[in-house]
Design a protein around this motif. Sequence first.
Motif, PDB file in Angstrom:
ATOM      1  N   THR A 133     -13.683  18.985  16.718  1.00 38.09           N
ATOM      2  CA  THR A 133     -13.754  19.065  15.338  1.00 38.09           C
ATOM      3  C   THR A 133     -13.183  18.104  14.388  1.00 38.09           C
ATOM      4  OG1 THR A 133     -11.892  20.472  14.983  1.00 38.09           O
ATOM      5  CG2 THR A 133     -13.992  21.747  15.467  1.00 38.09           C
ATOM      6  N   VAL A 134     -13.282  18.092  13.277  1.00 38.98           N
ATOM      7  CA  VAL A 134     -12.548  16.692  12.524  1.00 38.98           C
ATOM      8  C   VAL A 134     -10.898  17.022  12.603  1.00 38.98           C
ATOM      9  CG1 VAL A 134     -12.079  16.007  10.019  1.00 38.98           C
ATOM     10  CG2 VAL A 134     -14.148  16.455  10.917  1.00 38.98           C
ATOM     11  N   GLN A 135     -10.498  18.235  12.568  1.00 31.80           N
ATOM     12  CA  GLN A 135      -9.167  18.364  12.754  1.00 31.80           C
ATOM     13  C   GLN A 135      -8.669  18.290  14.182  1.00 31.80           C
ATOM     14  OE1 GLN A 135      -8.200  22.747  11.953  1.00 31.80           O
ATOM     15  NE2 GLN A 135      -6.351  22.411  10.930  1.00 31.80           N
ATOM     16  N   LYS A 136      -9.306  18.301  15.101  1.00 25.72           N
ATOM     17  CA  LYS A 136      -8.761  17.861  16.301  1.00 25.72           C
ATOM     18  C   LYS A 136      -8.742  16.351  16.495  1.00 25.72           C
ATOM     19  CE  LYS A 136     -10.407  22.157  18.609  1.00 25.72           C
ATOM     20  NZ  LYS A 136     -11.457  22.781  19.528  1.00 25.72           N
ATOM     21  N   ALA A 137      -9.752  15.850  15.793  1.00 21.83           N
ATOM     22  CA  ALA A 137      -9.730  14.285  15.777  1.00 21.83           C
ATOM     23  C   ALA A 137      -8.583  13.705  15.242  1.00 21.83           C
ATOM     24  CB  ALA A 137     -11.233  13.787  15.363  1.00 21.83           C
ATOM     25  N   VAL A 138      -8.399  14.293  14.126  1.00 25.66           N
ATOM     26  CA  VAL A 138      -7.222  13.897  13.238  1.00 25.66           C
ATOM     27  C   VAL A 138      -5.701  14.147  14.297  1.00 25.66           C
ATOM     28  CG1 VAL A 138      -5.781  14.392  11.265  1.00 25.66           C
ATOM     29  CG2 VAL A 138      -8.146  14.311  11.050  1.00 25.66           C
ATOM     30  N   ALA A 139      -5.839  15.340  15.001  1.00 24.00           N
ATOM     31  CA  ALA A 139      -4.597  15.489  15.739  1.00 24.00           C
ATOM     32  C   ALA A 139      -4.618  14.429  16.828  1.00 24.00           C
ATOM     33  CB  ALA A 139      -4.556  16.932  16.284  1.00 24.00           C
ATOM     34  N   ILE A 140      -5.440  13.970  17.428  1.00 25.58           N
ATOM     35  CA  ILE A 140      -5.335  12.960  18.683  1.00 25.58           C
ATOM     36  C   ILE A 140      -5.031  11.649  17.918  1.00 25.58           C
ATOM     37  CG2 ILE A 140      -6.991  11.583  19.770  1.00 25.58           C
ATOM     38  CD1 ILE A 140      -8.614  14.207  20.363  1.00 25.58           C
ATOM     39  N   ALA A 141      -5.347  11.402  16.596  1.00 28.29           N
ATOM     40  CA  ALA A 141      -5.047  10.182  16.281  1.00 28.29           C
ATOM     41  C   ALA A 141      -3.462  10.310  15.525  1.00 28.29           C
ATOM     42  CB  ALA A 141      -5.922   9.925  14.753  1.00 28.29           C
ATOM     43  N   GLY A 142      -2.827  11.278  15.877  1.00 30.62           N
ATOM     44  CA  GLY A 142      -1.417  11.104  15.342  1.00 30.62           C
ATOM     45  C   GLY A 142      -1.273  12.073  14.214  1.00 30.62           C
ATOM     46  N   GLY A 143      -2.193  12.675  13.492  1.00 21.65           N
ATOM     47  CA  GLY A 143      -1.881  13.504  12.254  1.00 21.65           C
ATOM     48  C   GLY A 143      -2.198  12.570  11.033  1.00 21.65           C
ATOM     49  N   TYR A 144      -2.036  13.255   9.868  1.00 19.21           N
ATOM     50  CA  TYR A 144      -2.352  12.724   8.780  1.00 19.21           C
ATOM     51  C   TYR A 144      -0.883  12.010   8.383  1.00 19.21           C
ATOM     52  CZ  TYR A 144      -6.093  16.094   7.875  1.00 19.21           C
ATOM     53  OH  TYR A 144      -7.252  16.703   7.948  1.00 19.21           O
ATOM     54  N   THR A 145      -1.339  10.969   7.446  1.00 23.44           N
ATOM     55  CA  THR A 145      -0.120  10.252   6.600  1.00 23.44           C
ATOM     56  C   THR A 145       0.070  11.166   5.581  1.00 23.44           C
ATOM     57  OG1 THR A 145      -1.601   8.718   5.255  1.00 23.44           O
ATOM     58  CG2 THR A 145      -0.922   7.991   7.391  1.00 23.44           C
ATOM     59  N   PRO A 146       1.394  10.833   4.926  1.00 20.61           N
ATOM     60  CA  PRO A 146       1.584  11.589   3.916  1.00 20.61           C
ATOM     61  C   PRO A 146       0.903  11.382   2.455  1.00 20.61           C
ATOM     62  CG  PRO A 146       3.644  10.503   4.555  1.00 20.61           C
ATOM     63  CD  PRO A 146       2.472  10.133   5.294  1.00 20.61           C
ATOM     64  N   ARG A 147       0.224  10.449   2.375  1.00 17.04           N
ATOM     65  CA  ARG A 147      -0.788  10.386   1.307  1.00 17.04           C
ATOM     66  C   ARG A 147      -2.337  10.640   1.710  1.00 17.04           C
ATOM     67  NH1 ARG A 147       1.274   5.304   2.426  1.00 17.04           N
ATOM     68  NH2 ARG A 147      -0.627   4.612   3.150  1.00 17.04           N
ATOM     69  N   ALA A 148      -2.598  11.454   2.604  1.00 14.72           N
ATOM     70  CA  ALA A 148      -3.979  11.607   3.152  1.00 14.72           C
ATOM     71  C   ALA A 148      -4.471  12.871   2.432  1.00 14.72           C
ATOM     72  CB  ALA A 148      -4.001  12.132   4.567  1.00 14.72           C
ATOM     73  N   GLU A 149      -5.735  12.836   2.148  1.00 14.96           N
ATOM     74  CA  GLU A 149      -6.429  14.048   1.372  1.00 14.96           C
ATOM     75  C   GLU A 149      -6.983  14.907   2.783  1.00 14.96           C
ATOM     76  OE1 GLU A 149      -8.761  16.550   0.110  1.00 14.96           O
ATOM     77  OE2 GLU A 149      -8.134  15.099  -1.414  1.00 14.96           O
ATOM     78  N   GLN A 150      -6.535  15.993   2.867  1.00 14.64           N
ATOM     79  CA  GLN A 150      -6.350  16.956   4.034  1.00 14.64           C
ATOM     80  C   GLN A 150      -7.530  18.031   3.951  1.00 14.64           C
ATOM     81  OE1 GLN A 150      -2.476  18.122   5.151  1.00 14.64           O
ATOM     82  NE2 GLN A 150      -1.712  16.245   4.573  1.00 14.64           N
ATOM     83  N   GLU A 151      -8.203  18.139   2.904  1.00 11.61           N
ATOM     84  CA  GLU A 151      -9.498  19.248   2.963  1.00 11.61           C
ATOM     85  C   GLU A 151     -10.867  18.793   3.327  1.00 11.61           C
ATOM     86  OE1 GLU A 151      -9.266  21.601  -0.246  1.00 11.61           O
ATOM     87  OE2 GLU A 151      -7.217  21.666  -0.628  1.00 11.61           O
TER      88      GLU A 151
END
Length: 187
Positions: A133-151
């Motif tokens: 999923t998108v969420q798993k892909a973001v986790a593989i990439a080290g997570g969001y930066t503080p400025r990221a749109e997370q929805e």
Amino acid sequence: MMRKAALSVFGVVLAITAGCASYKPAPPAFHSVINKPYHLDSGDVVRLTVFEQAELTNAYPVDKAGYISVPLIGAVPARGRTANQLEGEIADRLRDGYLRDPDITVSVEQYRPFFIMGEVTQGGQYSYVPGMTVQKAVAIAGGYTPRAEQENVDITREIGGRVVTGRVNISDPILPGDTLYIRERWF
């Protein structure tokens, strides 16, 4: 003074609304492709198993031109085909002068990578795993930066020979070859 404040508030509301006007939901074909059989492309690696033919049983990468190179029969077009379609093509070619009744299977051993960029810790190219999923892909990439749109995120994907971009929720599945763009949030 009140008029100036009202105009300022109106300007802010107008700016926010203009940002929302660029929102484009994913077209229906964007989600329907997820339930269709997987089509091979460059970067995939297929596992060809030929019963009682150890010298032909191997993993074969799909090259940049969209072909796999199989001993005895040479280059076989794989791009845009399902594993079952490729299986039939290889069986027909092997039957044509090499094996009497070839019993073969083709499966995807390794999927082509997906790409992620924007507001993630480590954007780049990553290996795809079925069910991602998108969420798993973001986790593989080290997570969001503080400025990221997370929805939600923008995904660019090829559908029927056309490149299509759509905005999806983080719980939506991704496909091999997708490019995910994590936007910067407004506030």
